[in-house]
Structure formats: C-alpha cells, structure tokens
Design an enzyme around this catalytic site. Sequence first.
Site, mmCIF file in Angstrom:
data_model
loop_
_atom_site.group_PDB
_atom_site.id
_atom_site.type_symbol
_atom_site.label_atom_id
_atom_site.label_comp_id
_atom_site.label_asym_id
_atom_site.label_seq_id
_atom_site.Cartn_x
_atom_site.Cartn_y
_atom_site.Cartn_z
ATOM 1 N N TYR A 186 0.975 -1.319 0.116
ATOM 2 C CA TYR A 186 0.083 0.233 -0.221
ATOM 3 C C TYR A 186 0.738 1.147 0.113
ATOM 4 O O TYR A 186 0.204 2.556 -0.141
ATOM 5 C CB TYR A 186 -0.849 -0.074 1.029
ATOM 6 N N LYS A 225 -1.912 9.290 1.983
ATOM 7 C CA LYS A 225 -3.004 9.657 3.063
ATOM 8 C C LYS A 225 -2.499 10.387 4.125
ATOM 9 O O LYS A 225 -3.280 11.001 4.838
ATOM 10 C CB LYS A 225 -3.739 8.249 3.413
HETATM 11 N N1 LIG Z 1 -12.364 0.721 -0.328
HETATM 12 C C1 LIG Z 1 -11.797 0.907 0.536
HETATM 13 O O1 LIG Z 1 -11.441 -0.223 0.979
HETATM 14 C C2 LIG Z 1 -11.098 2.110 1.277
HETATM 15 C C3 LIG Z 1 -10.511 2.166 2.308
HETATM 16 C C4 LIG Z 1 -10.125 3.239 3.123
HETATM 17 C C5 LIG Z 1 -10.033 4.522 2.180
HETATM 18 N N2 LIG Z 1 -10.834 4.314 0.945
HETATM 19 C C6 LIG Z 1 -10.750 5.615 0.394
HETATM 20 O O2 LIG Z 1 -12.096 6.098 0.150
HETATM 21 C C7 LIG Z 1 -11.949 6.802 -1.251
HETATM 22 C C8 LIG Z 1 -12.889 6.181 -2.233
HETATM 23 O O3 LIG Z 1 -12.400 4.890 -2.565
HETATM 24 P P1 LIG Z 1 -13.219 3.747 -3.262
HETATM 25 O O4 LIG Z 1 -12.830 2.612 -2.793
HETATM 26 O O5 LIG Z 1 -14.618 4.340 -3.403
HETATM 27 O O6 LIG Z 1 -12.600 4.227 -4.688
HETATM 28 P P2 LIG Z 1 -12.673 3.557 -6.184
HETATM 29 O O7 LIG Z 1 -13.944 2.473 -6.090
HETATM 30 O O8 LIG Z 1 -11.433 2.848 -6.343
HETATM 31 O O9 LIG Z 1 -13.142 4.597 -6.753
HETATM 32 C C9 LIG Z 1 -12.172 5.653 -7.078
HETATM 33 C C10 LIG Z 1 -12.755 6.930 -7.469
HETATM 34 O O10 LIG Z 1 -11.979 7.953 -7.478
HETATM 35 C C11 LIG Z 1 -12.042 8.631 -8.761
HETATM 36 N N3 LIG Z 1 -10.897 8.883 -9.258
HETATM 37 C C12 LIG Z 1 -9.736 8.340 -9.386
HETATM 38 N N4 LIG Z 1 -8.651 9.240 -9.880
HETATM 39 C C13 LIG Z 1 -9.181 10.148 -10.277
HETATM 40 C C14 LIG Z 1 -8.678 11.204 -10.821
HETATM 41 N N5 LIG Z 1 -7.338 11.414 -11.071
HETATM 42 N N6 LIG Z 1 -9.487 12.493 -10.897
HETATM 43 C C15 LIG Z 1 -10.628 12.340 -10.556
HETATM 44 N N7 LIG Z 1 -11.208 11.267 -9.967
HETATM 45 C C16 LIG Z 1 -10.426 10.229 -9.786
HETATM 46 C C17 LIG Z 1 -12.729 7.524 -9.674
HETATM 47 O O11 LIG Z 1 -13.442 7.968 -10.735
HETATM 48 P P3 LIG Z 1 -13.427 7.374 -12.385
HETATM 49 O O12 LIG Z 1 -13.993 5.798 -11.979
HETATM 50 O O13 LIG Z 1 -14.439 8.223 -13.202
HETATM 51 O O14 LIG Z 1 -11.869 7.457 -12.561
HETATM 52 C C18 LIG Z 1 -13.680 6.951 -8.379
HETATM 53 O O15 LIG Z 1 -14.764 7.514 -8.378
HETATM 54 C C19 LIG Z 1 -10.560 6.852 -1.560
HETATM 55 O O16 LIG Z 1 -10.005 8.031 -0.998
HETATM 56 C C20 LIG Z 1 -9.924 5.680 -0.859
HETATM 57 O O17 LIG Z 1 -8.536 5.748 -0.872
HETATM 58 C C21 LIG Z 1 -11.075 3.258 0.388
#
Ligand SMILES: NC(=O)c1ccc[n+]([C@@H]2O[C@H](COP(=O)([O-])OP(=O)(O)OC[C@H]3O[C@@H](n4cnc5c(N)ncnc54)[C@H](OP(=O)(O)O)[C@@H]3O)[C@@H](O)[C@H]2O)c1
Lengths: 81, 260
Positions: free
Chosen positions: B153, B160
């Site tokens: 990671y 982060k």
């Molecule tokens: N899933 C987990 O287990 C987890 C745990 C802890 C924290 N988080 C945090 O929660 C947040 C959302 O995570 P998620 O799991 O929902 O992520 P995800 O399913 O991978 O989706 C990523 C999102 O970010 C957007 N994105 C990526 N690169 C981008 C860019 N350069 N410009 C604009 N938009 C961009 C994508 O849009 P497009 O698809 O249109 O590119 C998508 O909407 C993140 O900050 C992640 O680090 C997630």
Amino acid sequence: MSVEEQVKDIVAKIVHVDKGVITREGTFKDIKADSLDIVQALVAVEDAFDIEIPDEEAQKFQSFGDFISYVEKQVTEKEKA
Amino acid sequence: MSPPLAGKLALVTGGGRGIGKAIALKLASQGADIIVNFFRHRETAEETAKDIEALGVKASVIRANVGNPAKIDEMFDIINRDFGRLDILINNAASGVGRPVMDVTVKAWDWTMDINAKAALLCAQRASKLMEGRGGKIISISSLGSSFVLPTYTVVGVSKAALEALTRYLAIELAPKNICVNTVAASAVETEALKFYIKEQLMPDTRQATPVGRMVIPEDIANVVAFLCSEEASMIRGQTVIVDGGTSIAPFVIPSKEKD
Ligand SMILES: NC(=O)c1ccc[n+]([C@@H]2O[C@H](COP(=O)([O-])OP(=O)(O)OC[C@H]3O[C@@H](n4cnc5c(N)ncnc54)[C@H](OP(=O)(O)O)[C@@H]3O)[C@@H](O)[C@H]2O)c1
C-alpha cells in the site's frame, strides 16, 4: 503527422519503448506496459487531441489498432463539430 | 422542517462510484445539490447523477483529472461560472499503484501523490475562495494505511498521511473563515478497489474481520461525512475520524464472524 503516428509517439514515450515495436496488431501487454503506463498513455492521448476516452470504451480495445481507430474517429467528429 | 443541507452545494471528487457515490447520495438525501466529479467512468457518473436527482435535488457532472492542476482549475472555473459558490468539498478521489517500498518508482509516487494529496490542497484552495463569506466544510477520505503498514500500500499510505497532515493545517488556517476541515479514515470498505486488492492477492481477504462482525460499507463512511458536514460537528476541527468497526484498536481480538 497522422493521428496514428502521434498516438504511437505518445505511447512509446510513456512506456519507454522504441516506437517501432508499437503495431496496430500489438497490445499494451506485448510492450510490457503496466496498469499505470496504460492509464497515463490514455490520459496523454486525451490531452494531446482534446478528446475523451472513457474506461467503458477503452476496455473494448483489443489492440493498438482499436485504440488508434477510436482516436481517429473522435478527432474526425471533433473537426466536424 | 427542511432537510439539514437544503440549499447547500457540495462537490464530491470521484463521486461517481464507490464510497464517493455513497457520500454524494447521503448529502443529496439531506437536501444538498451535488456536483459529481469523475475521471475515467463517465457513464457511471451520469447514472449516479440520475440517482441523485431522483432524491429531489440538482446534480451535475464534471470530468476532471484531479491529478492535473490545470484540470482542477478548469473544474473550479466551471463551478464559479455556473454557481459562484460552494458549501461542501469532499476530497474522495484516489488512485494508486500497489508496490512494495523498494519497487516504488518516481512515476508511481508522483501519480499517487498528485491525485491523493496534491489535489486535496489545490481543491481546498479553490473551494475556500468559493466559501468566502458563507463558511463551509471540507472533508477528505483517508485510510488506515496512513498510520499502519498494509502490504504494497506504500505510496497510497504515504499520500494519506500527507492528506491527514494537510487536514490539520487547513483546519487551523481556515477556521477564522468558518470553514470546518476534517478527514474520515476507513479500514477496508467493500468496493471495487477492495475487490481488486483481494483478487490480486495484495491484501488478505478480511472481509468479515471487524470486531463488530460485519464489514465497513460505503454508507458507514457517508454517515460520518454527513455528520461532519452538520453544524453539530462544528467544534471538531482538523481531526481524522476512524471508521473501522474497531479493527485498528484491537489487533489481538479475533474478529467475530458475520452471522449467516
Ligand atoms: N475501498 C476501501 O477499502 C477504502 C478504504 C479506505 C479508504 N478508502 C478511500 O476512499 C476513497 C474512495 O475509495 P473507493 O474505494 O470508493 O475507490 P474506487 O472504487 O477505486 O473509486 C475511485 C474513485 O476516484 C475517482 N478517481 C480516481 N482517480 C481520479 C482522478 N485522477 N481524478 C478524479 N477522480 C478520480 C474515480 O473516478 P473514475 O472511476 O471516473 O475514474 C472513482 O470515482 C478513496 O480516497 C480511498 O482511498 C477506500
């Protein structure tokens, strides 16, 4: 320079390969591009031509040929508009 | 009584899918109009916008790669032109390359830091101008990887940590402007990103492993974000609120299994 040549230039620069190894039949896998290379290549091509290549479309590309044809189509449509 | 966020305008970066979508829908259900920012998935973002509108508020969609400062400027120019204001900014978009420390390249570092950390700074700078004279909320989404070591990671964890530190600086500097800045940090949340990590064996499949006995879901994060956007939370400043079902404080507790 044609769209095809410009796309090949961009991809070659990002993946750090010789432009000659990029053929219409070839794929990103053939030139050992990783997922970051691929997304950066797509973004660079988008920016160069001021077009959009959504993931929904990019996933359909089977080869550089498909990729180049898509860009050519977008560029032509843009010129018409 | 009107809903708590009626008349407010919120921008959710990466709001088209995953946790961002859950946040967008939650804020919409509380009456806020939503701007969904997306990057690679237009159709998905447009579908989310429809779901938001079905809740009776306005939704718009703006494509911008937040990893590119020029695109952030274009996005805020559009918001300034079309609305001239903003009440809530959610820095949710994130990307990253899973690699052990020794394999991290300059390219992977820059890509990840630009999208996950630098973008939050630039969006906050532009957003705070649109919040001038009216106050606002800036909430970023982080993960336990900022403080704990998760396999491969690396760069995302570092980005982060930067995001959480930035939250503290923003919170203090923007406090006199009545802009409330906080972060919500999640453990593994059931989304596409997590499925990818598990499939690529970059992460153990701990999908049921919280002391609570169920996974954290996107709505759990959205609920806390909504609370931090409320006036009740206005004395919480610069904090990182952890939403993990207790996982991080209980490394020696055997997770309870989800009941069938
Ligand atoms: N899933 C987990 O287990 C987890 C745990 C802890 C924290 N988080 C945090 O929660 C947040 C959302 O995570 P998620 O799991 O929902 O992520 P995800 O399913 O991978 O989706 C990523 C999102 O970010 C957007 N994105 C990526 N690169 C981008 C860019 N350069 N410009 C604009 N938009 C961009 C994508 O849009 P497009 O698809 O249109 O590119 C998508 O909407 C993140 O900050 C992640 O680090 C997630």
